[in-house]
Scaffold this motif. Structure first.
Motif, short mmCIF file in Angstrom:
data_model
loop_
_atom_site.label_atom_id
_atom_site.label_comp_id
_atom_site.label_asym_id
_atom_site.label_seq_id
_atom_site.Cartn_x
_atom_site.Cartn_y
_atom_site.Cartn_z
N LEU A 132 48.22 -8.10 -40.18
CA LEU A 132 48.11 -7.02 -39.21
C LEU A 132 48.07 -7.59 -37.80
N LEU A 133 48.59 -6.85 -36.84
CA LEU A 133 48.45 -7.16 -35.43
C LEU A 133 47.55 -6.09 -34.83
N ILE A 134 46.34 -6.49 -34.43
CA ILE A 134 45.37 -5.55 -33.86
C ILE A 134 45.37 -5.72 -32.35
N VAL A 135 45.78 -4.68 -31.65
CA VAL A 135 45.85 -4.70 -30.19
C VAL A 135 44.67 -3.92 -29.63
N PHE A 194 35.39 -15.35 -29.93
CA PHE A 194 34.26 -16.27 -29.76
C PHE A 194 33.34 -16.20 -30.96
N TRP A 195 32.98 -14.99 -31.39
CA TRP A 195 32.05 -14.84 -32.50
C TRP A 195 32.67 -15.27 -33.82
N PHE A 196 33.93 -14.88 -34.06
CA PHE A 196 34.56 -15.27 -35.32
C PHE A 196 34.61 -16.79 -35.46
N GLU A 197 34.81 -17.49 -34.35
CA GLU A 197 34.84 -18.96 -34.38
C GLU A 197 33.45 -19.55 -34.58
N ARG A 198 32.42 -18.81 -34.16
CA ARG A 198 31.07 -19.36 -34.14
C ARG A 198 30.25 -19.00 -35.38
N GLU A 235 32.78 -15.47 -43.67
CA GLU A 235 34.22 -15.30 -43.91
C GLU A 235 34.71 -14.07 -43.16
N HIS A 236 35.88 -14.18 -42.53
CA HIS A 236 36.37 -13.08 -41.69
C HIS A 236 37.88 -12.98 -41.77
N HIS A 237 38.42 -12.00 -41.05
CA HIS A 237 39.85 -11.69 -41.17
C HIS A 237 40.72 -12.34 -40.11
N LEU A 238 40.13 -12.95 -39.08
CA LEU A 238 40.94 -13.44 -37.96
C LEU A 238 41.78 -14.65 -38.36
N LEU A 239 43.08 -14.56 -38.11
CA LEU A 239 43.99 -15.68 -38.33
C LEU A 239 44.35 -16.36 -37.02
N SER A 240 44.60 -15.56 -35.96
CA SER A 240 45.04 -16.12 -34.68
C SER A 240 44.87 -15.07 -33.59
N THR A 241 44.71 -15.54 -32.35
CA THR A 241 44.76 -14.63 -31.21
C THR A 241 46.02 -14.86 -30.38
N ASP A 242 46.96 -15.59 -30.95
CA ASP A 242 48.27 -15.81 -30.30
C ASP A 242 49.28 -14.82 -30.85
N ALA A 302 49.22 -10.20 -23.96
CA ALA A 302 48.56 -11.51 -23.90
C ALA A 302 47.04 -11.36 -23.84
N ASP A 303 46.34 -12.12 -24.66
CA ASP A 303 44.88 -12.23 -24.68
C ASP A 303 44.17 -10.99 -25.24
N ARG A 304 44.95 -10.00 -25.72
CA ARG A 304 44.30 -8.79 -26.24
C ARG A 304 44.70 -8.49 -27.68
N VAL A 305 45.21 -9.50 -28.41
CA VAL A 305 45.64 -9.25 -29.79
C VAL A 305 44.92 -10.19 -30.77
N MET A 306 44.76 -9.68 -31.99
CA MET A 306 44.31 -10.50 -33.10
C MET A 306 45.30 -10.33 -34.24
N VAL A 307 45.78 -11.44 -34.78
CA VAL A 307 46.55 -11.40 -36.02
C VAL A 307 45.54 -11.63 -37.13
N THR A 308 45.49 -10.70 -38.10
CA THR A 308 44.44 -10.74 -39.09
C THR A 308 44.97 -10.60 -40.51
N LYS A 309 44.15 -11.00 -41.45
CA LYS A 309 44.42 -10.73 -42.86
C LYS A 309 44.37 -9.22 -43.09
N LYS A 310 45.09 -8.78 -44.11
CA LYS A 310 44.93 -7.40 -44.55
C LYS A 310 43.69 -7.32 -45.45
N ALA A 311 43.04 -6.18 -45.43
CA ALA A 311 41.84 -6.02 -46.25
C ALA A 311 41.70 -4.55 -46.65
N GLN A 312 41.08 -4.35 -47.80
CA GLN A 312 40.73 -3.00 -48.24
C GLN A 312 39.36 -2.68 -47.66
N VAL A 313 39.31 -1.72 -46.77
CA VAL A 313 38.12 -1.46 -45.97
C VAL A 313 37.03 -0.78 -46.80
#
Length: 297
Positions: A31-34, A63-67, A71-78, A94-105
């Motif tokens: 997913l691309l979360i904007v 910042f939090w996902f890295e710290r 386990e979390h869904h973030l793959l990249s912010t690029d 730029a700087d406002r997206v997260m590429v994430t794993k898909k998940a069943q919420v």
């Protein structure tokens, strides 16, 4: 932040679903979360937006996902290099997206409260409890609780989320899953609150979302941001009254003091409220991370 125009909508060539703040695109395997600059209050999306607010939300979550030890869904912010976007869109995203794993919420907001405020304070005054959790008598507004408490809420498609007891949640999704969600949520809150307090910020309460990915429960959506949490400056904290805040409570209070009836479309925020809100969001990022917010270009 305040001199730039706000990004309140995006339109990419991928399947999209829109939340109050986020545009979520299906890229197939991810997913691309904007995070846009939209701002909501009292279940309304306000006209206009808060310039670069979405950048703050994304960068705080990063910042939090890295710290955090979770386990979390973030793959990249690029932005993916092969994303089908124009150069103008790429700059806007730029700087406002997260590429994430898909998940069943999991269909519950996992709220953790370390202090007594908001709907919890209102409920406590009436019943001495919050979401079925008994609390000591005589607590004041914004008092620190003896221990953080887990107070889930149903995820409403429209309108307000509804606070429920742990027992209600467990009856719906099973005791084992409910217990795991409670333990994980309390653990992440404690990790975040301890770090924030070392930086002069009290995280009074927050809400988490979790989902299933590859049969594992992972933290999804945003995490410990000014949109999902109450942030108070520790140096002015005084129980017994409302607190100064770094979050969008400032906007809520302006709306409450206006003549808006909350049943019709909300008024536009004045420029000075937009500017002050921008400053609050940016300052909490700098305090938490000891970094400067990425600048455009």
């Amino acid at each position: 932040m305040g001199s730039e125009s706000a990004v309140v909508s995006t339109a990419l060539n991928y399947p999209r679903r829109q939340g109050k703040v986020r545009d979520v695109y299906d890229l197939g395997t991810s997913l691309l979360i904007v995070s846009t600059d939209r701002i909501s209050a009292f279940d309304w999306i306000l006209p206009g937006g808060i310039p670069r607010k979405g950048v703050v939300l994304t960068q705080i979550s990063r910042f939090w996902f890295e710290r955090l030890q979770v386990e979390h869904h973030l793959l990249s912010t690029d932005l993916p290099a092969d994303l089908d976007v124009t150069g103008e869109q790429r700059a806007e995203l730029a700087d406002r997206v997260m590429v994430t794993k898909k998940a069943q919420v999991v269909p519950y907001e996992c709220v953790v409260r370390g202090f007594l405020e908001g709907s919890g304070w209102l409920e406590y005054q009436q019943t001495g409890k919050v979401c079925g959790v008994p609390l000591p008598a005589g607590l004041r507004q914004c008092d620190r609780l003896p221990e953080p408490i887990f107070t889930p809420a149903t995820k409403a498609e429209a309108g307000h989320d509804e606070n429920v007891s742990f027992e209600t949640m467990a009856a719906d999704i099973g005791l084992e899953l409910a217990t795991e969600l409670r333990e994980k949520s309390l653990d992440v809150y404690r990790q975040g609150a301890q770090w924030a307090e070392s930086k002069g910020i009290i995280i009074a309460d927050t809400k988490f979302e979790w989902g299933w990915s590859d049969d594992r429960l992972i933290l999804i959506d945003e995490v410990l941001t000014p949109d999902s949490s109450r942030f108070w400056p520790a140096d002015s904290y005084t129980p017994g009254r409302s607190q100064l805040s770094f979050d969008k409570q400032f906007v809520r209070e302006w709306l409450m003091e206006s003549d808006w009836d909350r049943n019709s479309p909300p008024p536009a925020l004045p420029p000075e409220v937009i500017a002050q809100t921008s400053q609050k969001y940016e300052s909490v990022y700098s305090l938490l991370t000891s970094r400067q917010l990425p600048q455009p270009g």
